[in-house]
Design a protein around this motif. Structure first.
Motif, PDB file in Angstrom:
ATOM      1  N   LYS A  86       0.833  -1.205   0.000  1.00  0.00           N
ATOM      2  CA  LYS A  86       0.000   0.000   0.000  1.00  0.00           C
ATOM      3  C   LYS A  86       0.869   1.257   0.000  1.00  0.00           C
ATOM      4  CE  LYS A  86      -3.589  -0.928   2.810  1.00  0.00           C
ATOM      5  NZ  LYS A  86      -4.263  -0.769   4.104  1.00  0.00           N
ATOM      6  N   GLU A  87       1.965   1.182   0.729  1.00  0.00           N
ATOM      7  CA  GLU A  87       2.866   2.332   0.867  1.00  0.00           C
ATOM      8  C   GLU A  87       3.835   2.472  -0.305  1.00  0.00           C
ATOM      9  OE1 GLU A  87       2.356   4.263   3.545  1.00  0.00           O
ATOM     10  OE2 GLU A  87       0.766   2.812   4.012  1.00  0.00           O
ATOM     11  N   ALA A  88       3.973   1.405  -1.071  1.00  0.00           N
ATOM     12  CA  ALA A  88       5.003   1.395  -2.117  1.00  0.00           C
ATOM     13  C   ALA A  88       4.633   2.313  -3.283  1.00  0.00           C
ATOM     14  CB  ALA A  88       5.201  -0.031  -2.623  1.00  0.00           C
ATOM     15  N   ALA A  89       5.618   2.587  -4.144  1.00  0.00           N
ATOM     16  CA  ALA A  89       5.380   3.481  -5.280  1.00  0.00           C
ATOM     17  C   ALA A  89       4.580   2.787  -6.381  1.00  0.00           C
ATOM     18  CB  ALA A  89       6.715   3.952  -5.833  1.00  0.00           C
ATOM     19  N   HIS A  90       3.631   3.543  -6.952  1.00  0.00           N
ATOM     20  CA  HIS A  90       2.809   3.034  -8.052  1.00  0.00           C
ATOM     21  C   HIS A  90       2.821   4.051  -9.183  1.00  0.00           C
ATOM     22  CE1 HIS A  90       1.351   0.675  -4.651  1.00  0.00           C
ATOM     23  NE2 HIS A  90       0.902  -0.202  -5.536  1.00  0.00           N
ATOM     24  N   ASP A  91       2.504   3.627 -10.391  1.00  0.00           N
ATOM     25  CA  ASP A  91       2.404   4.612 -11.473  1.00  0.00           C
ATOM     26  C   ASP A  91       0.970   5.136 -11.536  1.00  0.00           C
ATOM     27  OD1 ASP A  91       0.851   2.827 -12.840  1.00  0.00           O
ATOM     28  OD2 ASP A  91       2.149   2.700 -14.608  1.00  0.00           O
ATOM     29  N   ASN A  92       0.703   6.012 -12.497  1.00  0.00           N
ATOM     30  CA  ASN A  92      -0.603   6.665 -12.561  1.00  0.00           C
ATOM     31  C   ASN A  92      -1.776   5.704 -12.671  1.00  0.00           C
ATOM     32  OD1 ASN A  92       0.778   8.989 -12.455  1.00  0.00           O
ATOM     33  ND2 ASN A  92       0.755   9.348 -14.687  1.00  0.00           N
ATOM     34  N   SER A  93      -1.551   4.612 -13.378  1.00  0.00           N
ATOM     35  CA  SER A  93      -2.670   3.679 -13.572  1.00  0.00           C
ATOM     36  C   SER A  93      -2.816   2.733 -12.387  1.00  0.00           C
ATOM     37  CB  SER A  93      -2.443   2.877 -14.849  1.00  0.00           C
ATOM     38  OG  SER A  93      -1.404   1.952 -14.638  1.00  0.00           O
ATOM     39  N   GLY A  94      -1.991   2.917 -11.356  1.00  0.00           N
ATOM     40  CA  GLY A  94      -2.127   2.070 -10.173  1.00  0.00           C
ATOM     41  C   GLY A  94      -1.225   0.857 -10.196  1.00  0.00           C
ATOM     42  N   LYS A  95      -0.348   0.767 -11.180  1.00  0.00           N
ATOM     43  CA  LYS A  95       0.564  -0.384 -11.221  1.00  0.00           C
ATOM     44  C   LYS A  95       1.729  -0.185 -10.272  1.00  0.00           C
ATOM     45  CE  LYS A  95       0.221  -3.238 -15.225  1.00  0.00           C
ATOM     46  NZ  LYS A  95       0.702  -3.663 -16.515  1.00  0.00           N
ATOM     47  N   PHE A  96       2.077  -1.275  -9.624  1.00  0.00           N
ATOM     48  CA  PHE A  96       3.178  -1.276  -8.658  1.00  0.00           C
ATOM     49  C   PHE A  96       4.513  -1.145  -9.393  1.00  0.00           C
ATOM     50  CE2 PHE A  96       6.050  -4.501  -6.429  1.00  0.00           C
ATOM     51  CZ  PHE A  96       6.587  -3.566  -5.562  1.00  0.00           C
ATOM     52  N   LYS A  97       5.350  -0.248  -8.900  1.00  0.00           N
ATOM     53  CA  LYS A  97       6.659  -0.080  -9.525  1.00  0.00           C
ATOM     54  C   LYS A  97       7.606  -1.165  -9.023  1.00  0.00           C
ATOM     55  CE  LYS A  97       6.733   4.758 -10.777  1.00  0.00           C
ATOM     56  NZ  LYS A  97       7.484   6.010 -10.720  1.00  0.00           N
ATOM     57  N   ARG A  98       7.384  -2.317  -9.541  1.00  0.00           N
ATOM     58  CA  ARG A  98       8.125  -3.503  -9.111  1.00  0.00           C
ATOM     59  C   ARG A  98       9.632  -3.373  -9.350  1.00  0.00           C
ATOM     60  NH1 ARG A  98      11.317  -7.008  -8.339  1.00  0.00           N
ATOM     61  NH2 ARG A  98      11.166  -9.193  -8.864  1.00  0.00           N
ATOM     62  N   PHE A  99       9.978  -2.819 -10.505  1.00  0.00           N
ATOM     63  CA  PHE A  99      11.408  -2.745 -10.846  1.00  0.00           C
ATOM     64  C   PHE A  99      11.900  -1.303 -10.707  1.00  0.00           C
ATOM     65  CE2 PHE A  99       9.356  -6.165 -13.242  1.00  0.00           C
ATOM     66  CZ  PHE A  99      10.085  -7.257 -12.811  1.00  0.00           C
ATOM     67  N   ASN A 100      11.668  -0.764  -9.534  1.00  0.00           N
ATOM     68  CA  ASN A 100      11.938   0.646  -9.305  1.00  0.00           C
ATOM     69  C   ASN A 100      13.419   0.889  -9.028  1.00  0.00           C
ATOM     70  OD1 ASN A 100      11.775   3.290  -8.677  1.00  0.00           O
ATOM     71  ND2 ASN A 100      10.212   3.081  -7.067  1.00  0.00           N
ATOM     72  N   TYR A 101      14.126   1.350 -10.046  1.00  0.00           N
ATOM     73  CA  TYR A 101      15.577   1.525  -9.851  1.00  0.00           C
ATOM     74  C   TYR A 101      15.899   2.730  -8.991  1.00  0.00           C
ATOM     75  CZ  TYR A 101      14.675   4.179 -14.191  1.00  0.00           C
ATOM     76  OH  TYR A 101      14.138   4.995 -15.125  1.00  0.00           O
ATOM     77  N   GLU A 102      14.926   3.636  -8.860  1.00  0.00           N
ATOM     78  CA  GLU A 102      15.217   4.843  -8.084  1.00  0.00           C
ATOM     79  C   GLU A 102      15.375   4.560  -6.597  1.00  0.00           C
ATOM     80  OE1 GLU A 102      12.116   7.426  -9.290  1.00  0.00           O
ATOM     81  OE2 GLU A 102      13.074   7.781 -11.241  1.00  0.00           O
ATOM     82  N   THR A 103      14.614   3.600  -6.097  1.00  0.00           N
ATOM     83  CA  THR A 103      14.651   3.359  -4.653  1.00  0.00           C
ATOM     84  C   THR A 103      15.382   2.076  -4.273  1.00  0.00           C
ATOM     85  OG1 THR A 103      12.514   2.318  -4.867  1.00  0.00           O
ATOM     86  CG2 THR A 103      12.525   4.626  -4.187  1.00  0.00           C
ATOM     87  N   ALA A 104      15.872   1.354  -5.276  1.00  0.00           N
ATOM     88  CA  ALA A 104      16.492   0.053  -4.973  1.00  0.00           C
ATOM     89  C   ALA A 104      17.742   0.218  -4.117  1.00  0.00           C
ATOM     90  CB  ALA A 104      16.856  -0.652  -6.272  1.00  0.00           C
ATOM     91  N   GLU A 105      17.921  -0.724  -3.192  1.00  0.00           N
ATOM     92  CA  GLU A 105      19.155  -0.747  -2.407  1.00  0.00           C
ATOM     93  C   GLU A 105      19.899  -2.021  -2.736  1.00  0.00           C
ATOM     94  OE1 GLU A 105      18.974  -0.090   1.898  1.00  0.00           O
ATOM     95  OE2 GLU A 105      17.235   1.181   1.422  1.00  0.00           O
ATOM     96  N   ASP A 106      21.183  -1.912  -2.897  1.00  0.00           N
ATOM     97  CA  ASP A 106      21.992  -3.063  -3.314  1.00  0.00           C
ATOM     98  C   ASP A 106      21.434  -3.709  -4.579  1.00  0.00           C
ATOM     99  OD1 ASP A 106      23.666  -2.761  -1.151  1.00  0.00           O
ATOM    100  OD2 ASP A 106      22.521  -4.156   0.107  1.00  0.00           O
ATOM    101  N   GLY A 107      20.775  -2.931  -5.382  1.00  0.00           N
ATOM    102  CA  GLY A 107      20.226  -3.459  -6.627  1.00  0.00           C
ATOM    103  C   GLY A 107      18.891  -4.168  -6.461  1.00  0.00           C
ATOM    104  N   VAL A 108      18.420  -4.304  -5.219  1.00  0.00           N
ATOM    105  CA  VAL A 108      17.212  -5.099  -4.987  1.00  0.00           C
ATOM    106  C   VAL A 108      15.965  -4.218  -4.969  1.00  0.00           C
ATOM    107  CG1 VAL A 108      16.046  -6.701  -3.434  1.00  0.00           C
ATOM    108  CG2 VAL A 108      18.549  -6.712  -3.610  1.00  0.00           C
TER     109      VAL A 108
END
Ligand code: TPP
Ligand code: SF4
Lengths: 311, 634
Positions: free
Chosen positions: B422-444
């Protein structure tokens, strides 16, 4: 609290929920039959009461494989020919998911042919839609397993010497418990068949005729269709294996001669799905395995209890 | 050596029960307080053909098979005796005796089955003469006859064990207990009768004119006798693995079978499927849907898994794959060990493909590193591979039960709960930013599971945007690729800083020379290093387990500390030495190779000999089966 609250959500579902926002727009060619599958699915899913989050669409590679890029469910776009094994395992891991697998005729009947046979044999509870445009689309027009004999392409310049594969008979013989053929230019039937396939408990195979105006201009998909259920000329019992086989044979004989028959060919409501069979022999737990990891009370067996026999 | 250890070899035909008999005998020795280690040699054939199992038992720790052996129990090959079979099996009837004599040590003991090996055959072998030369003590016994008298012919194994126990002055108690656990009724009665009668016959008829006795030992904790395959399977269970998919191929089949047999009771799922591509693809599908999953194969089958391996990497689906090597190329030698798939496992799959690869060196490490493999795979969403071989897969060793006493870890690593989603980043259409490189730590980039609320995304083997849409945007490509590459570096850091080293050192700390090895050759090298040091050499051993990411720092330090080092591995193309040089970019002048690829694992003496010729430059030819590669520039 369950880990998968999207599953079994009973609210009204708006068809638009299945359409991603602005992006991405389909990159299919104008007039491509693939639009028909997408549309039929978008209509069918809300009508069977599935929320986008409880559906997992698993696709292969090809123009067809892009289906779930344009459909806003959980999606897994896998590799060429491998949609079915990925889909099967996801269903076993979480039987509550609604799993729809899809791919092209090259993808599903060619490179993935072995998986197709075995998925049908095992009667996994899922829907498998094969976009049958009788050609390789994405790699630009090579002959596919369903291209008619004599079909000329850049890789078969003298015309194919091979008899086309018979997908309906093949899945019936392999053990699929629901077999139908529909077509992109027949949207109402397509939607109804997809709904039925999703609701069917077992492996539901839909050979979905899709035209590829870019590479397969000669294809017969342009001629009018005859719905075998609606036509007075065809009378057979869709639950009778022998009659279904006979109808399939007839259909597949004439497909490349300008007569296109579509509809339901075989429905077996009695055959237990793989999930049921696997439960019956005690090899599938009652609680979905995927749930168990979120269950704080779950007991995790220790391997060192197994060491007794090694002492 | 022979005075403080027993190496008992039971030889006969495949299908004669050699395996189960030896397993029980090994357990009996373990229960009497000894450390045991088994080595199994068998042909790719179900019935008939020559096979043997060696059990090495000693008071001291045993990490390897020995050099040769000192007690032979030669049972006949019953199947070659069937005239109808002879055309196919050939005339192999005295193989259990003739095939095994070369490696029998001086002063050794032989029991052979008179009932199956004829006098003429024995004469043809010059057995008497050879026995005299080597001070062997030969006991021809009619084991088959005895077995037949009390039960059935196949029970001659039991007669052999009874005779062995008598000749070694051994207590029957443990053997009887094990028989009682394994059988019941008439079969048990018959076997017990045979055991006792063989024991008494030998006691009455023969004097103990040989020196061999069962060494006496004591364990202060309980022990379990298990194989590398058991260790991997149990490591997986404790790591929370509950899904396995496979297709049989020796020797991977062992792990597959063990998990298939145990999973129904613990709510796990096992699938035997149409081929190896499907097997690995199923593991990917199950993992994607939220179950800790594993698959594996041996070289030829793993070749087919290259595709799903890459898919797992690109979609960042956690996955553990095991590769149990046997001699190749192609079908190679199905039942013989080799360490020649290293490059295959490291580099298969297209693109800038990466995975973690561990090569456990013994049974304990096999367990530990399997657990580690699952932890890393689920924490970092990357495929992790365990590479081992037919040797480690099938050898048995006693392990302290306390070693296993730890908590299972069914933790799904970097998987989010619905609350977190619920707290995670989503795009405008409500899709979860699963592969979010902006917030990844250690590449994960943490993931969701299908069916979770607010977690919808597309996983694809194509390059993709943060929500998973296929993307060929150059900036996105670079960001995603860099993020994925970051994982391996982060794993290296974690392995270096937060975990105990998975590399194993032995021998002297400040030694002049080094021997470096990997995987299942570890045991033989360890013993060789001890022997060399006992002989006045100055040697330190290192067995490397991390194949990728490579422990650059540790290996550099090791190689810097020695004048020269010999690389020991079971293949013809020096693959591990190649890896060392590729990863370290230097030390070429310090390294020589000792290679073996005849289908049999190293014996410690071969490593000692290789060292003496290779490093200490003694003027003599090494054993024909071992090849030496000089240092670069030589
Ligand atoms: C292993 C592998 N082989 C070949 C390809 C190249 N390839 C991509 S799509 C395709 C053909 C797809 O044809 P079809 O399944 O009929 O789907 P369509 O594009 O017509 O929808 C091929 C051969 C690939 N991606 N992977
Ligand atoms: S190439 Fe054919 S199948 Fe592919 S998008 Fe264009 S029309 Fe459709």
């Amino acid at each position: 609290m369950s880990a998968f609250n999207a599953i079994g959500d009973e609210r009204e579902i708006d068809r638009d929920e299945y359409t991603p926002g602005v992006e991405p727009q389909p990159t299919w060619c104008p007039g491509c039959g693939d639009f028909g599958v997408l549309k039929a699915l978008k209509q069918a899913l809300p009508e069977v009461g599935k929320t986008p989050e409880e559906v997992l669409t698993v696709t292969g590679i090809g123009c067809s494989g892009k289906l779930n890029s344009y459909l806003d469910t959980y999606g897994f776009h896998t590799i060429h020919g491998r949609a079915l094994p990925v889909a099967r395992a996801a269903k076993l891991a979480n039987p509550d998911l609604e799993v729809v697998a899809a791919g092209g005729d090259g993808d599903g009947y060619g490179i993935g042919g072995n998986h197709f046979i075995h998925s049908a044999r095992e009667n996994h509870d899922m829907t498998y839609i094969v976009f049958n445009n009788e050609i390789f689309g994405l790699t630009k027009g090579q002959t596919s397993p369903t291209s008619p004999k004599g079909h000329k392409s850049k890789t078969q310049p003298s015309g194919s010497a091979k008899t086309p594969l018979r997908p309906l008979s093949m899945s019936l013989n392999a053990g699929a418990s629901y077999v139908a053929r529909t077509a992109a230019v027949n949207p109402n039937q397509a939607k109804e068949i997809i709904k039925e396939a999703i609701e069917h408990d077992g492996f539901a195979h839909i050979d979905f005729l899709t035209q590829c105006p870019t590479w397969n201009k000669d294809a017969r998909q342009y001629v009018p269709y005859v719905d075998v259920q609606e036509s007075d000329d065809y009378d057979f019992d869709v639950h009778d294996r022998a009659e279904a086989a006979e109808m399939m044979r007839e259909t597949e004989d004439v497909l490349n001669e300008g007569t296109v028959l579509t509809g339901r060919y075989y429905i077996d409501d009695d055959r237990p799905s793989y999930t049921q069979e696997k439960k019956a022999v005690g090899e599938l737990p009652d609680q979905p395995l995927a749930e168990r990891y979120f269950d704080d009370d779950a007991e995790w067996e220790r391997s060192y209890d197994l060491l007794e026999r090694h002492k | 050596m022979s005075d403080d250890e027993l190496i008992w070899r039971i030889a006969g035909g495949s299908g004669d029960g050699i395996d189960s008999t030896s397993q029980n005998f090994a357990k009996a020795l373990m229960r009497s307080g000894l450390n045991v280690f088994t080595h199994r040699h068998y042909p790719s054939r179900i019935r008939g053909g020559h096979t043997y199992v060696e059990i090495r038992a000693a008071e001291h720790e045993v990490q390897s098979r020995g050099d040769g052996y000192n007690f032979l129990l030669a049972l006949g090959d019953s199947f070659a005796r069937n005239p109808q079979e002879e055309a196919y099996y050939g005339n192999e009837e005295i193989k259990p005796l003739s095939e095994n004599l070369d490696e029998l040590r001086e002063g050794g003991v032989i029991i052979y089955d008179e009932g199956l090996v004829s006098e003429d055959d024995v004469e043809a072998l010059n057995l008497d003469e050879r026995a005299e030369e080597n001070d062997w003590h030969v006991f021809p016994l009619d084991l088959r006859g005895l077995a037949k008298e009390h039960g059935r012919e196949v029970m001659r194994n039991t007669a052999g064990v009874g005779a062995t126990a008598a000749l070694l002055d051994m207590d029957l108690e443990h053997i009887e207990d094990l028989m009682e656990d394994a059988m019941s009724g008439d079969v048990l009665e018959a076997n017990l009768d045979i055991l006792h009668e063989a024991y008494e016959d030998v006691n009455e008829e023969y004097e103990f004119e040989h020196d061999l006795r069962v060494p006496t030992g004591e364990h202060d904790t309980e022990q379990a006798l298990l194989s590398g395959s058991n260790a991997i399977a149990y490591g997986a269970i404790d790591a929370g693995c509950r899904f396995i998919a496979g297709y049989p191929m020796t020797p991977w089949t062992d792990v597959f079978t063990i998990l298939s047999q145990n999973f129904p009771d613990m709510g796990g799922i096992s699938e035997q499927v149409e081929d190896e591509i499907a097997a690995a693809a199923l593991a990917v599908g199950a993992s994607h849907a939220g179950v800790k999953a594993m698959s594996g194969s041996s070289g030829g089958g793993f070749a087919l898994m290259s595709e799903p391996l890459g898919l797992a990497e690109m979609t960042e689906t956690p996955l553990v794959l095991v590769e149990s090597m046997r001699a190749g190329p192609s079908t190679g030698m199905p039942t013989k060990p080799e360490q020649a798939d290293l490059e295959h496992v490291l580099y298969t799959s297209q693109g800038d493909s990466q995975r973690v690869v561990f090569a456990p060196g013994n049974i304990e490490e096999a367990y530990e590193q399997t657990r580690l493999a699952f932890d890393l795979a689920w924490d970092y969403q990357i495929p992790v591979m365990l590479i081992y071989d037919q040797k480690l897969s099938g050898e048995n060793k006693n392990v302290d039960i306390e070693f296993f006493d730890r908590e299972p870890s069914p933790d799904l690593g970097s998987t989010l709960t619905e609350e977190e989603l619920k707290e995670a980043a989503h795009d405008n259409s409500g899709k979860f930013k699963r592969f979010n490189y902006e917030t990844a730590e250690d590449g994960v980039a943490p993931r969701s599971l299908p069916g979770q609320k607010n977690g919808r995304y597309l996983a694809t083997g194509n390059e993709h945007s943060p929500v998973g849409h296929i993307s060929e945007d150059p900036d996105n490509r670079v960001a995603q690729m860099d993020r994925r590459l970051e994982k391996l570096e982060a794993i290296r850091t974690e392995l270096d800083e937060e975990r105990d080293s998975t590399q194993t050192y032995f021998g002297e700390e400040d030694a002049e020379y080094g021997i470096i090895t990997w995987g299942s050759s570890q045991g033989a090298v360890e013993e060789a290093v001890d022997r060399l040091n006992a002989d006045g050499h100055s040697v330190r051993g290192l067995s490397v387990s991390d194949m990728m990411p490579f422990p650059e720092q540790e290996v550099t330090e090791f190689l810097e500390s020695v004048d020269e080092a010999m690389v020991v591995e079971m293949n013809a193309s020096a693959q591990f030495r190649g890896l060392l040089q590729k990863e370290l970019g230097r030390f070429g002048e310090k390294l020589t190779s000792l290679l073996k690829y005849n289908g049999n694992p190293f014996e410690p003496a071969e490593v000692v000999e290789g060292y003496e010729v290779n490093v200490a430059e003694e003027e003599r030819e090494p054993t024909a089966q071992v090849r030496i590669e000089p240092a670069a520039g030589d």
